[in-house]
Design an enzyme around this catalytic site. Structure first.
Site, mmCIF file in Angstrom:
data_model
loop_
_atom_site.group_PDB
_atom_site.id
_atom_site.type_symbol
_atom_site.label_atom_id
_atom_site.label_comp_id
_atom_site.label_asym_id
_atom_site.label_seq_id
_atom_site.Cartn_x
_atom_site.Cartn_y
_atom_site.Cartn_z
ATOM 1 N N HIS A 72 73.360 62.036 35.554
ATOM 2 C CA HIS A 72 72.483 61.477 35.526
ATOM 3 C C HIS A 72 72.437 61.310 34.020
ATOM 4 C CE1 HIS A 72 68.467 63.630 37.721
ATOM 5 N NE2 HIS A 72 69.634 63.285 38.824
ATOM 6 N N TYR A 201 60.016 63.258 31.533
ATOM 7 C CA TYR A 201 58.589 64.278 30.883
ATOM 8 C C TYR A 201 57.555 62.932 30.329
ATOM 9 C CZ TYR A 201 63.283 66.446 29.912
ATOM 10 O OH TYR A 201 64.318 67.637 29.622
ATOM 11 N N PRO A 293 62.451 75.428 25.483
ATOM 12 C CA PRO A 293 63.565 73.921 26.599
ATOM 13 C C PRO A 293 63.158 73.119 26.738
ATOM 14 C CG PRO A 293 61.211 74.963 27.814
ATOM 15 C CD PRO A 293 61.297 75.972 27.172
ATOM 16 N N LYS A 297 68.523 72.478 26.058
ATOM 17 C CA LYS A 297 69.988 72.305 25.540
ATOM 18 C C LYS A 297 70.662 73.841 25.174
ATOM 19 C CE LYS A 297 70.882 69.290 23.635
ATOM 20 N NZ LYS A 297 71.386 68.303 24.332
ATOM 21 N N TYR A 385 69.980 64.629 23.315
ATOM 22 C CA TYR A 385 69.739 64.780 24.985
ATOM 23 C C TYR A 385 71.580 65.003 26.061
ATOM 24 C CZ TYR A 385 67.996 65.814 28.977
ATOM 25 O OH TYR A 385 67.190 66.539 30.166
#
Ligand code: RFL
Ligand code: PHB
Length: 391
Positions: A72, A201, A293, A297, A385
């Site tokens: 991704h 998100y 979450p 990580k 990220y």
């Protein structure tokens, strides 16, 4: 029973550590309290940082991941019915993440360990770590109805948040940093192709929602729910209705529904135990730290810890110097606190706390708009990220 490294727990931390040690010619024994099927089915993480994927590959455990995992190159942030894509490679000089479930990582590592590695005992529950402060630490455990002792040169507690290893560090030497959040995640698995090709998100006045996936045919979705929610209290159609509301956009995007095959609620917590080492006992992964979450990580931190331990032990064996083992806790904690910070930021950016004021709502939107309009702010998110380099 005797071994060089006694590993408690066959989650991602313990299994990867056993593999790294095997590859370095160091023997280990893994004790896991659950059975193999349970460990292989436990639904958890889905995102591997590029560094974690690289470590799995280098360890000879990346073949199926490279075949079946999904690379991704970004995520979508959704707020105020608008969509903003964060382009990872463009912002980080080429970095990306891999969608490959923790269940699959564990299956691959278990198969390798049973075929090539040292003993991996399922249904072997560690009861206590003894003499951690001496050169001859021991793990007392129960296997096949019998109590036994594993004598070790080193013990690594990879036994998760509820494990026993942490308890062997004297309370007087320990500092715990903790925060609980007044909400949790209701997570579902559904037999339906993901409605977007990247993770979404979403920040909404009704609460956070996340669209993720396990494969091109299986969706993984989460809803922010009040702390202590019973997953059974949510009917399947209610879940889809709520997801639809929180993901709503001003354009023609829509959420495809399908049969829900699993439903569970996860509490949200930040937790750090310092130090991560006492004598010859080392803590790794969730045994030492928990992140909410939202930043994806947890598994990646677990991988970072065991890579750090394996390198340090190899260094000790090759040079005789305990320098890297002595620095283990400090080295890991630097990375851990960066992940704590990022996970906290992502959580407070996207969730609606009960009793949040209109002022706080506006600030959240301002933070999101800042990320959407400033390359510097967006780069900060993309770097964290995709993960900071290991070691
Ligand atoms: P684990 O996976 O908890 O494994 C610990 C193992 O130790 C065993 N054990 C014992 N064995 C012997 N004797 C004892 N006394 C024992 N006590 C316990 C347990 O049975 C278990 O097998 O810890 P580890 O290896 O440190 O791995 C950590 C990760 O599992 C965890 O951080 C992640 O799943 C967190 N997480 C995520 N991490 C990511 O990097 N990316 C994600 O996308 C992500 N999503 C998530 C998540 C965790 C979630 N939940 C359920 C907490 C999503 C969710 C919903
Ligand atoms: C997941 O796919 O389970 C997942 C993905 C991203 C997160 C958390 C969980 O931030």
């Amino acid at each position: 029973m005797r071994t060089t490294v006694g590993i408690i727990g066959a989650g991602p931390a313990g299994l990867l550590l056993a593999r790294l040690l095997h590859n370095a010619g160091i023997d280990s024994v893994v004790l896991e309290s659950r059975d193999r099927a349970y460990v292989e089915r436990r639904q958890r993480a889905g995102i591997l940082e590029q560094g974690t994927a690289d470590v799995l590959r280098a360890a000879g455990a990346g073949e199926r991941m490279d075949r079946e995992g999904l690379r991704h190159d970004g995520i979508e942030l959704r707020f105020d019915r608008t969509r903003h894509r964060v382009d990872f490679p463009g912002l980080t000089g080429g970095r990306s993440v891999m969608v490959y479930a923790q269940t699959e990582v564990c299956k691959d590592l278990i198969a390798l360990q049973l075929r090539e590695g040292g003993p991996l005992l399922f249904e072997a529950e560690a009861l206590a770590v003894e003499d951690a402060g001496t050169d001859t630490p021991r793990v007392r455990f129960r296997h096949e109805g019998r109590e036994d002792v594993l004598e070790c040169s080193y013990v690594v507690g990879c036994d998760g948040f509820w494990g026993v290893a942490r308890k062997a560090i004297p309370a007087g030497l320990t500092q715990v940093f903790e925060r609980t959040y007044p909400f949790g995640w209701l997570g579902i698995l559904a037999d339906v192709p993901p409605s977007h090709d990247e993770l979404v998100y979403a920040r909404h006045d009704r609460g956070f929602a996340l669209l993720s996936m396990r494969s091109p045919a299986v969706s993984r979705l989460y809803l922010q729910v009040p702390e202590g929610t019973d997953p059974g209290a949510w009917a399947d159609e209610e879940i889809w209705d709520e997801l639809e509301r929180r993901f709503e956009t001003a354009d023609d995007w829509y959420l495809q529904r399908g049969p829900i095959t699993q439903k569970s609620v996860t509490p949200m917590r930040s937790f750090v135990h310092e130090p991560m080492r006492h004598g010859r006992l080392f803590l790794a992964g969730d045994a030492a730290h928990i992140v909410p979450p939202t930043g994806a990580k947890g598994l990646n931190l677990a991988a970072g810890d065991v890579v750090t331990f394996a390198r340090a032990l190899v260094h000790r064996q090759e040079t005789g110097s305990p320098e890297l083992l002595d620095a283990y806790s400090q080295t890991c904690l630097r990375r851990v606190w960066q992940a704590e910070r990022f996970s906290y930021d992502m959580t407070t950016l996207l969730h609606r706390a009960p009793g949040a004021t209109p002022f706080e709502d506006r600030l959240q939107l301002a933070r999101l708009e800042r990320i959407a309009s400033s390359r510097a702010a967006e780069t900060d998110l993309a770097e964290a990220y995709t993960g900071f380099p290991f070691g």
